[in-house]
Write an enzyme that holds these catalytic residues in place. Structure first.
Site, PDB file in Angstrom:
ATOM      1  N   LYS A  69      -6.625 -21.568   5.779  1.00 27.96           N
ATOM      2  CA  LYS A  69      -5.475 -20.742   6.169  1.00 27.96           C
ATOM      3  C   LYS A  69      -4.337 -21.642   6.642  1.00 27.96           C
ATOM      4  O   LYS A  69      -4.578 -22.669   7.281  1.00 27.96           O
ATOM      5  CB  LYS A  69      -5.901 -19.763   7.277  1.00 27.96           C
ATOM      6  CG  LYS A  69      -4.847 -18.732   7.624  1.00 27.96           C
ATOM      7  CD  LYS A  69      -5.369 -17.726   8.648  1.00 27.96           C
ATOM      8  CE  LYS A  69      -4.302 -16.711   9.039  1.00 27.96           C
ATOM      9  NZ  LYS A  69      -4.775 -15.730  10.018  1.00 27.96           N
ATOM     10  N   SER A 146      -4.121 -10.864   9.073  1.00 23.41           N
ATOM     11  CA  SER A 146      -3.103 -11.764   8.570  1.00 23.41           C
ATOM     12  C   SER A 146      -3.626 -12.772   7.542  1.00 23.41           C
ATOM     13  O   SER A 146      -2.821 -13.391   6.845  1.00 23.41           O
ATOM     14  CB  SER A 146      -2.465 -12.509   9.736  1.00 23.41           C
ATOM     15  OG  SER A 146      -3.397 -13.346  10.374  1.00 23.41           O
ATOM     16  N   SER A 171      -7.836 -10.523  12.003  1.00 22.47           N
ATOM     17  CA  SER A 171      -7.246 -11.108  10.795  1.00 22.47           C
ATOM     18  C   SER A 171      -8.230 -11.628   9.759  1.00 22.47           C
ATOM     19  O   SER A 171      -7.819 -11.996   8.670  1.00 22.47           O
ATOM     20  CB  SER A 171      -6.328 -12.262  11.173  1.00 22.47           C
ATOM     21  OG  SER A 171      -5.070 -11.746  11.446  1.00 22.47           O
TER      22      SER A 171
HETATM   23  N1  GLN Z   1      -3.085  -7.406  13.268  1.00 20.92           N
HETATM   24  C1  GLN Z   1      -3.268  -8.096  14.484  1.00 20.92           C
HETATM   25  C2  GLN Z   1      -1.944  -8.606  14.996  1.00 20.92           C
HETATM   26  O1  GLN Z   1      -0.981  -8.447  14.339  1.00 20.92           O
HETATM   27  C3  GLN Z   1      -4.243  -9.213  14.343  1.00 20.92           C
HETATM   28  C4  GLN Z   1      -3.706 -10.384  13.610  1.00 20.92           C
HETATM   29  C5  GLN Z   1      -4.554 -11.601  13.746  1.00 20.92           C
HETATM   30  O2  GLN Z   1      -5.766 -11.515  13.985  1.00 20.92           O
HETATM   31  N2  GLN Z   1      -3.942 -12.774  13.583  1.00 20.92           N
HETATM   32  O3  GLN Z   1      -1.847  -9.160  16.029  1.00 20.92           O
END
Ligand code: GLN
Length: 457
Positions: A69, A146, A171
């Site tokens: 990532k 994400s 995410s």
């Molecule tokens: N959707 C969640 C957020 O926007 C989790 C995102 C993540 O785990 N990086 O914070």
């Protein structure tokens, strides 16, 4: 052939690692033109690693294509966390997880696309000048976020591959669910965060995606472990406890009817007996508490990105305030700005007690609620997401609050630092439905045996 069989063959020199790597890179270029799973394909590094390895093949990940990532540092390869403000940033070191994977013979094929700094649930909040990755089942739909790029390429790869991804509040589980792959998020601290571009330090976890749970385990066993460079990394290993007693979380079944059906029939089909239990605090308060804590931490973590030290550079002929404002205004996307504002507000003198500190107290209560449940059960099961992958143009109609509410099922275990696994329970209208199993701290063994036992349809 899965990653486990592949690495066995590679170690026995039954695979030409250089030739295989070249073919994989060609495929990636082609896939990426349409689907945008990578911010960077690290072809040069991959070939170098393959050539070195071909001379003396070894390691648990011998010759295996591994994607990383974009928020996780890879030495010499552009690492942006999906943000324009980090364009051109080439770390001078590897993240510990990456370093460990390379030591075991991984071939790093590239940096996968993500919501800017991890701020999103659909991977549509990409940074300025970045592309939105498309769902492998339907290109008009989102991959989830994400870690959308990690999930998309994991599903689409017709070659053995494992993704190193990251989750703050879901995410890994969310995109794994939308793209129909296994997504494993370990106990907070099991994998070192050294070299991870932080979103919210008390919540961030490096984890894994692969086609199967067994492949996730292969990678987790390589990257886990105490690291002197990360004071929050644990010096304990996970346990091999059983997954005998399963409970389904009642509140988590208030989701799309097809999603609910797919989860319950998957449990029945696999002969898994369960009780229904109620976790009211997590259902009601996890989302607001998560968004206050996550944005508070993000707003301080992002302060170091100002066009000065890392990535994008700006000319210094302006006044001090203008310099920083210009860099941050032109390089941060809309959601990043929203979160910096929200987080700064929540921890400001005068509001801190009402928002940030209150959220921390709620977090403690939610942890207690889970801990009490784990006195009676080994695993808690629920849908991963309330819906299947939505269309990209439908997401733009959601308000920020509706967006945040999509995380209602994943933010609870994230706040509590609990390990969780997404597996595909079934399909609804040709789209995968993700099922999430949550275990107590350091009981990843139970998740692995649960995931292994689920027959895929
Ligand atoms: N959707 C969640 C957020 O926007 C989790 C995102 C993540 O785990 N990086 O914070």
């Amino acid at each position: 052939m899965n990653a486990i069989e592949f690495t066995e063959k590679a170690r026995k020199k039954e695979i030409d690692i250089v030739e295989h790597t070249r073919k994989v890179l060609e495929k990636l270029e082609k896939i990426n033109r349409e689907y945008h799973y990578f911010n960077t394909i690290s072809a040069e590094l991959a070939i170098q690693q393959a050539e070195k390895l071909a001379k003396a093949p070894k390691g648990k990940l011998c010759g295996l294509p591994v994607s990383v990532k974009d928020c996780i540092c890879v030495k010499g390869v552009e690492t942006t966390a999906g943000s324009k403000i980090l364009k051109g940033y080439r770390p001078v070191f590897n993240a510990t997880a990456v370093e460990k994977a390379i030591k075991q013979g991984a071939i790093i094929i590239g940096k996968t696309s993500q919501d800017e700094f991890g701020f999103g649930s659909f991977n549509v909040n990409v940074g300025v000048d970045f592309e939105i990755p498309k769902n492998p089942f339907d290109a008009a739909r989102a991959c989830g976020g994400s870690s959308g790029g990690s999930a998309g390429i994991t599903q689409m790869a017709d070659f053995p591959h494992i993704a190193i991804a990251e989750s703050t509040g879901g995410s890994i589980a969310c995109p794994a669910s939308f793209c129909g792959v296994a997504g494993f998020t370990p106990t907070y601290g099991l994998v070192s965060r050294y070299g991870l571009i932080d979103y919210a330090s008390s919540l961030d976890k490096i984890g894994v995606m692969a086609k199967t749970t067994e492949e996730c385990r292969l990678m987790l066993d390589v990257i886990k472990g105490h690291d002197t460079k990360d004071a929050t990394s644990l010096d304990e290993d996970y346990a091999e406890k059983k997954n005998e007693k399963v409970a389904v979380i009642k509140e988590a079944l208030e989701v799309d009817e097809n999603v609910k059906k797919a989860i319950l029939s998957c449990l029945d089909r696999n002969g898994i007996k369960y009780d229904l239990i109620s976790l009211p605090l997590a259902a009601k308060y996890a989302t607001p508490a998560y968004y206050l804590i996550a944005t508070s931490e993000a707003s301080t973590n992002l302060a170091k990105f100002c066009g000065f030290k890392y990535g994008a550079e700006f000319s210094l002929d302006d006044s001090f305030n203008n310099f920083f404002s210009n860099a941050r205004s032109s390089c941060f996307g809309k959601e990043a700005k929203r979160r910096v504002l929200l987080g700064t507000f929540a921890r400001m003198a005068g509001f801190r007690d009402a928002f940030y500190l209150k959220a921390l107290k709620v977090r403690t209560m939610i942890i207690r609620e889970y801990k009490e449940a784990f006195r009676h059960y080994d695993l808690l099961v629920c849908p991963t997401m309330p819906v299947t992958a939505p269309k990209i143009d439908e997401i733009s109609k959601l308000t920020p609050l509706q967006n945040y509410m999509m995380d209602v099922l994943t933010v609870g275990p994230s706040l509590a630092g609990l390990p969780h696994l997404n597996v595909t329970a079934g399909f609804s209208n040709r789209l995968p439905v993700g099922m999430m199993a949550i275990a107590d701290h350091l009981n990843e063994g139970a998740l692995f045996s649960f995931g292994k036992g689920i027959k895929q349809v």
